[in-house]
Design a protein around this motif. Sequence first.
Motif, short mmCIF file in Angstrom:
data_model
loop_
_atom_site.label_atom_id
_atom_site.label_comp_id
_atom_site.label_asym_id
_atom_site.label_seq_id
_atom_site.Cartn_x
_atom_site.Cartn_y
_atom_site.Cartn_z
N LEU A 16 -80.07 10.86 -1.81
CA LEU A 16 -79.42 10.32 -3.14
C LEU A 16 -79.30 8.83 -2.90
N GLN A 410 -68.31 9.95 -5.27
CA GLN A 410 -69.29 10.40 -4.46
C GLN A 410 -69.20 9.55 -2.90
N GLY A 417 -73.69 11.87 -1.61
CA GLY A 417 -74.14 10.70 -2.21
C GLY A 417 -73.22 9.53 -1.81
N GLU A 453 -78.02 7.10 -11.14
CA GLU A 453 -78.29 7.19 -9.65
C GLU A 453 -79.65 6.99 -9.52
N SER A 463 -78.89 12.08 -10.61
CA SER A 463 -78.32 13.13 -9.75
C SER A 463 -77.32 13.93 -10.54
N VAL A 465 -73.94 16.89 -9.11
CA VAL A 465 -73.43 17.39 -7.94
C VAL A 465 -72.59 18.55 -8.63
N TRP A 473 -69.57 21.11 -1.54
CA TRP A 473 -70.37 20.60 -2.68
C TRP A 473 -71.72 20.75 -2.50
N SER A 474 -72.37 20.73 -3.51
CA SER A 474 -73.94 20.53 -3.42
C SER A 474 -74.63 19.64 -4.34
N ALA A 475 -75.73 19.33 -4.38
CA ALA A 475 -76.52 18.09 -5.23
C ALA A 475 -77.91 18.63 -5.51
#
Length: 501
Positions: A16, A410, A417, A453, A463, A465, A473-475
Motif C-alpha cells: 500500500l 492506517q 498501510g 491511496e 485501498s 481495509v 486486519w486485512s487489506a
Amino acid sequence: MSRIGRLLAAVLALGLGAGITISSACVTAPRASAATSCDPDNTVAGDLNSDGIADVVVGVPSYDNERGAVDVLFSNGQRRLLRATDLGLPSSPGDRFGEAVTLGDVNADGCADLAIGAPGRTSGKGSVSLVKGSHNNALTLMNSFTGSAAHGSFGAQVVLLTPQELTPLGWVRTGQQLVVSAPTADDGTKWEAGQVVVLPLTRTGALASARVTLTQNSPGIPGTSANGDRFGTALAGQGRTIVIGTPNKAVGTRKGAGSVTLLSSTAAAPTSFKGVAVTQNSAGVPGTAETGDQFGAAVAVRDNHVLVGVPGESLGSARYTGMVHVLHFNPVSRSYRSLRAVHQNSAGIPGSTRTGDYFGSAVALGVNTVDQLTAVVGVPGKAVGTALGAGAVTMFRANRAGGKAVTIQQGKGGVPGKAEAADHFGATVGILGGDLAAGEAMRDGIVVGAPGEDVGKAVDAGSVVYSRSLTSWSARVLDAASATPPADARYGEALASVAAP
C-alpha cells in the motif's frame, strides 16, 4: 440450524504505497467451510454464499473509464471482479456500475443477493441490477431496472428492505423492496429536486406491483421540492423504514444546511410511506441549521436508531470540522427524538475539532463493533501528523453516552498501510454482519475505504481495509488482470451496505 460465525479465511500480502507491505502473519485466519447449498436458516446478513461469514463487497465505479465494476471477496478467499458485461448487460464509459451496492436476501434462501447501481447508464437515466448469490460463489442476473427520469441518476443510492413478520411458523421474510434514489431527477418544474423510487419485489426479483416514486411533493412526504435539493443524495433503510438524506436542502435562507426525511410503511400498506423531516432547527435537535452544514450527507439506520452525518458543520474557529447526530425513530408513530450530538470535542470522543476534518462524511451502525450499538464515523479530511487529509475513523457507543470510543488510522493498532496526505481513509465505511444466532455475543466487523491511496506509482488507486475483531486486519487493492493496481480507480469509494432484517 443456523451457523455460528467463523473467522475470515485470507492470507494477503499487498503493498500500500512505496515501501509499505502487509505481513501475512497478522491477517491469517482459519478458512470457512464451504456450503453445499444455501441455508434458509442462515442468520448472517451479507453472506453471499451462505457459509456463515459475511463477504466483502466493494463498488469500483471509476474502473475502466468509469464503466465500473464490483469487486467481491468471498470468505473462502475466492475473488470475483463483476462487470456489467459479465451479467450480459451493456457497458459504456460513464455508466459508473458499482456507484452504489447493497446486500440483502431477496429470495429468502439464505444466500444474500446484490443490488448494484449504475447511475450514468442510458445517458444518465441510470439503472439498477439485481444479482443472485449462491453457495458455489456464482453470481447471476435476476433482473435489471432502468430509471424513468431523464438525467435522474437512478441508482446513485440503493437499499434492499427485507422485513420479517411473525407467523405461526415463526419469522417469515416477506414484502421485499428495492429502494433506489435518483437525486438529479427533476420534480415538475423543479430541476434536480430528486426522487426516491420504491420497487416491490417477488422472490424471483420481478416487480410484484407498480413502482412508487416519492418526492418532497408526494402525499405523506414532508417538505417541498426545490431546485437543486437532490432528495436522495444519501439513503439507508431497514425493515419498513427508509432514511433519506438531502444535504443540499435549504433551511430558511440557509443554503445547504440539509435535511433528513424519516419514513415508514406498514405491512397492510407496504408502499405507502409517510413520516417526518428533521433539520438542525427541528424541535429537540441540538445545534442550528447553518449554510453549508450538509446535515444528511451520510445516513445509517439500525434497530430504529438513525445516525446522521453533518460533515460541513463548523464549531468555533474550526470550519468544516463536522459532527454527527443520533436520533431514535418510532416507525409506528412516525416520530423522532434526539439521543446524542457528537463531535471531536465531545466528552469521551478521541481527537479534537480541526478545520477540514469532515467528521461524519461517512457513517454506519454496527452491533458490538466497539461497544453495544456502535457508531462508525469516517473522518476523511483528518490530518495525521503532517499528512493532511490522511483520514481516520472514530467509533463510539451510539445509543447513549459513555462506553468505549476509539479512533483507527492506517499504520497503527495493526491497521495496514501508512497514513499519507490525501489518502482520505474513512471516506467510506461499512459493516460486516455478525451472526444473529450468537445472541449478545454477536459482533459486527467493519470495512473502511481509502480511495485516495497511492499504490506504488499508481496515483489514487485506492485501498480497503477490514476487520471482524479490530485486532486482526486485512487489506485489499484492485489488482484484476494486472500485478499493478490501476491509477485513478479510487478503489474503496463505494462499499456495500447490508440489509439487516
